[in-house]
Design a protein around this motif. Structure first.
Motif: not given
Lengths: 550, 177
Positions: A532-539
């Protein structure tokens, strides 16, 4: 004001952003955006929907958070201005004219404006009370308008959401897995271990924890409102008393604010530290500062009107003796009487005089006049007596040839004595004041001042506060709300089967995304879920990928 | 139909809630500092004091009569001026169910007696030694006069010395019909 019918068949109220049932976006804006705004679950805040009648407009005015914040800022700003110059309570002036003059003298134009606008007595000014009242209304209405739809939508939420809802969550992942059903089962097992409440429905799973954290702000507001109610109750008779009282040694006075109770001061004591007990260390301090107070104490007796007795009848019963010292008030019937102030040797109690023959300076004897309740006749010796013809407790000069007293307090006592002696059995008149004796004709005798006895005065504050427990309750509820909302987070994880062997996962929390991801990672490992990805925390996504490579 | 009902219900609920909240605020503003003060129309607080002759006077014993309740002090100049008028009208109204009660606060009894003899006052005079009546009636300037009607209600509060004519008209106003 029609309802919005979602593709899933559910009818949502007007103003809904996300379908209450399946989560499909309902507005153009929500459809177009990458991420959905999960505040209030995308439910229709009723305040923003109807705006027709005056009542609705007023309601919506108070429901607005912007207005709420503006009111808070207004309270803050006015409170800050109110601290610029002293409040009325701390100004040595009694009349309005004196007050105005005080502010003008010390603070010129600013002071006058301050006084005119009512900042000098801010907490009692109509506009400050109104402002606080509006804040209270705003808190109540804004909370009600938000908590009900939020509660409803959290209660109605379905386990299986539409993929478009999942895709618009901040935490999202999709990908193929070998055995989706096994993965789902394992995820359920792991999530349960992590103390999530897990619901499943038709190849979909919803894991949720700490939903109660969402009620934190509303619990907090309830506490605040209880606090306000407590303060309001202070204005109602019987709930709050805050009075001052001066009591002279030997006097009995009605306790202000506590009808039917009387306080008698038996003795006031002020003690200071002596050098002996202070020892080496504090001896120096005593040398430097002089006197250091050790104790202020008033020994009092409390009396009460008997059952059915009327005030003033003197039909009292003794309640108790007590020694009031600082921080150890006298308690009775919800009242506290505190030792707050004192005056020593300022109030005259009695004066002692000598009846003296002028020519020989021979004293015939002494007599003492009680200045509070004087006697008329004083027998001195065989055939010699003094009659107190008139008495002026607070002598203030002559008016039309008659002595005048300006109060009944013996601040500057003056007397007209009639001296009866064996030589002058008809009596001689003499006017005696401090440092002054007047005679209408030359007398053979005089009354000579010998000594005066003073008495101390105690200053008390009489307090009763029945609202204290209400304020405490409000404060506790307030803090519970704060804790509930800040130390727990409402976390949700959705997992569902997609096409073929795909699994979709999405996650949401109201705060602390890091912990949600940590928990999700554990589930992911255990159940073999897609990344999954956190789409507000690209870093952080980048970090994860780098971590995987090494 | 259901929708209209719901709307009506919502309007009623909102109106009630708003009215309730606003009236609480208005109450808070209006009564911020008027709680303690006795006002016209209130029941006069009952008390019992002993006059200089040793007779007990209960305010409630005068129900059915008008009471001219005067607070004064021996040292108070304006009080001295209205005393002779009060004495004159006391004689006139004694049989007409209007009673004068004069209370001094913390005056030495010797002074009060001397004052009474000097002005030849015949109406009852009592000393409020513990200041309990002063406290109940919230007296600050002297003289202050409370006009209490035959039902025991405060009809007027006068905070200055009155002329004979003023006293007469006030006494007439509390005379039971």
């Amino acid at each position: 004001m029609s309802k919005i019918k979602c593709q899933c068949g559910h009818e949502n109220p007007f103003g809904t952003v996300l379908c209450e049932r399946c989560g499909r976006p309902q507005t153009e804006e929500a459809k177009a955006s990458q991420l959905v705004d999960m505040r209030y679950e995308g439910s229709a805040r009723r305040s923003q929907t109807y705006n027709r009648s005056i009542v609705d407009r007023i309601w919506n005015f108070f429901s607005s958070v912007k207005i709420g914040i503006s009111i808070i800022i207004a309270v803050l700003v006015t409170s800050a201005i109110g601290t610029a110059f002293p409040q009325k309570l701390y100004v040595p002036a009694t009349t309005e004219v004196e007050l105005a003059a005080y502010y003008e003298r010390l603070y010129w134009l600013f002071g006058t404006a301050y006084y005119k606008l009512g900042f000098h007595d801010m907490y009692n000014s109509w506009w400050f009370i109104t402002l606080i009242g509006m804040l209270g209304i705003s808190i109540i209405i804004a909370s009600v308008d938000r908590v009900i739809p939020l509660y409803k939508s959290l209660k109605r939420q379905r386990t299986k959401r539409h993929p478009s809802f999942m895709k618009k969550q901040r935490i999202y992942g999709e990908g193929p897995t070998e055995k989706p059903d096994v993965s789902l089962g394992k995820a359920e097992e792991k999530l349960k271990k992590l103390r999530y409440n897990v619901k499943t429905e038709d190849g979909a799973l919803l894991a949720e924890k700490n939903r109660f954290s969402r009620w934190g702000p509303y619990v907090n507001h309830t506490g605040l409102i209880i606090f306000f109610i407590g303060i309001l109750l202070r204005g109602i008779p019987g709930f709050y008393v805050d009075e001052t009282m001066w009591l002279l040694e030997g006097d009995t006075k009605a306790v202000p604010g506590a009808t039917g109770y009387y306080l008698e001061s038996k003795k006031f004591t002020m003690e200071t530290y002596t050098k002996d007990e202070a020892g080496e260390v504090f001896g120096e301090a005593l040398d430097r500062v002089g006197m250091i107070a050790k104790n202020y104490q008033t020994d009092v007796a409390l009396y009460k009107d008997k059952e059915g007795a009327l005030p003033g009848s003197g039909d009292q019963e003794f309640v108790k003796d007590y020694s009031i010292i600082v921080n150890d008030p006298l308690n009775f019937d919800g009242f506290n009487v505190f030792q707050m102030d004192y005056r020593q040797d300022e109030d005259l109690k009695s004066m002692t005089f000598q009846l003296m023959e002028k020519s020989t300076e021979k004293s015939l004897g002494e007599f003492t006049v009680n200045l509070v309740d004087p006697e008329q006749n004083y027998e001195i010796a065989e055939g010699a007596s003094v009659v107190l013809s008139d008495y002026y407790p607070d002598f203030d000069g002559m008016e039309n040839g008659e002595p005048k007293s300006k109060s009944s307090i013996p601040n500057n006592p003056a007397f007209i004595f009639k001296m009866i002696t064996p030589e002058k059995p008809k009596g001689e008149m003499s006017f005696v004041a401090i440092q002054q004796t007047l005679e209408t004709e030359e007398n053979a005798y005089k009354v000579k001042f010998v000594s005066a006895e003073m008495r101390d005065k105690s200053g008390f504050v009489v307090r009763k506060d029945k609202t204290l427990y209400i304020l405490l309750l409000g404060g506790i509820i307030f803090m519970i709300g704060v804790i509930q909302g800040s130390y727990w987070n409402h976390r949700r994880i959705w997992i569902q089967k997609g096409l073929d062997n795909e699994l979709l996962i999405a996650g949401h929390t109201n705060k602390n995304w890091f912990s949600l991801k940590k928990e999700l990672d554990k589930v992911q490992d255990f159940a073999d879920l897609p990344a999954y990805e956190d789409r507000q925390d690209k870093e952080s996504n980048l970090e994860i990928k780098e971590g995987e490579q090494s | 139909m259901a929708k209209a009902d719901k709307k009506k219900k919502r309007l009623i609920i909102r109106t009630i809630v708003l009215l309730l909240l606003v009236s609480v605020v208005i109450y808070a503003v209006a009564f911020k500092d008027k709680v303690k003060v006795l006002a016209v129309g209130d029941m006069a607080p009952d008390f019992e004091l002993v006059d200089l002759e040793g007779n007990k006077h209960r305010l409630s014993d005068y129900k059915g009569q008008g009471v001219f309740l005067n607070f004064w002090g021996t040292w108070c100049g304006p009080c001295k001026k209205e005393m002779p008028h009060m004495e004159k009208l006391h004689k006139e109204f004694e049989g007409k169910d209007v009673q004068i009660l004069a209370l001094t606060i913390k005056d030495p009894p010797l002074k009060v007696k001397a004052f009474r003899d000097q002005y030849e006052l015949t109406f009852p005079i009592a000393i409020d030694k513990t200041e309990v009546v002063k406290e109940a009636y919230n007296i600050s300037p002297l003289p202050t006069t409370f006009l209490i009607n035959d039902k025991g209600k405060i009809q007027k509060i006068i905070k200055w010395a009155m002329s004979e004519e003023e006293i007469r008209s006030h006494m007439e106003s509390i005379q039971p019909k």
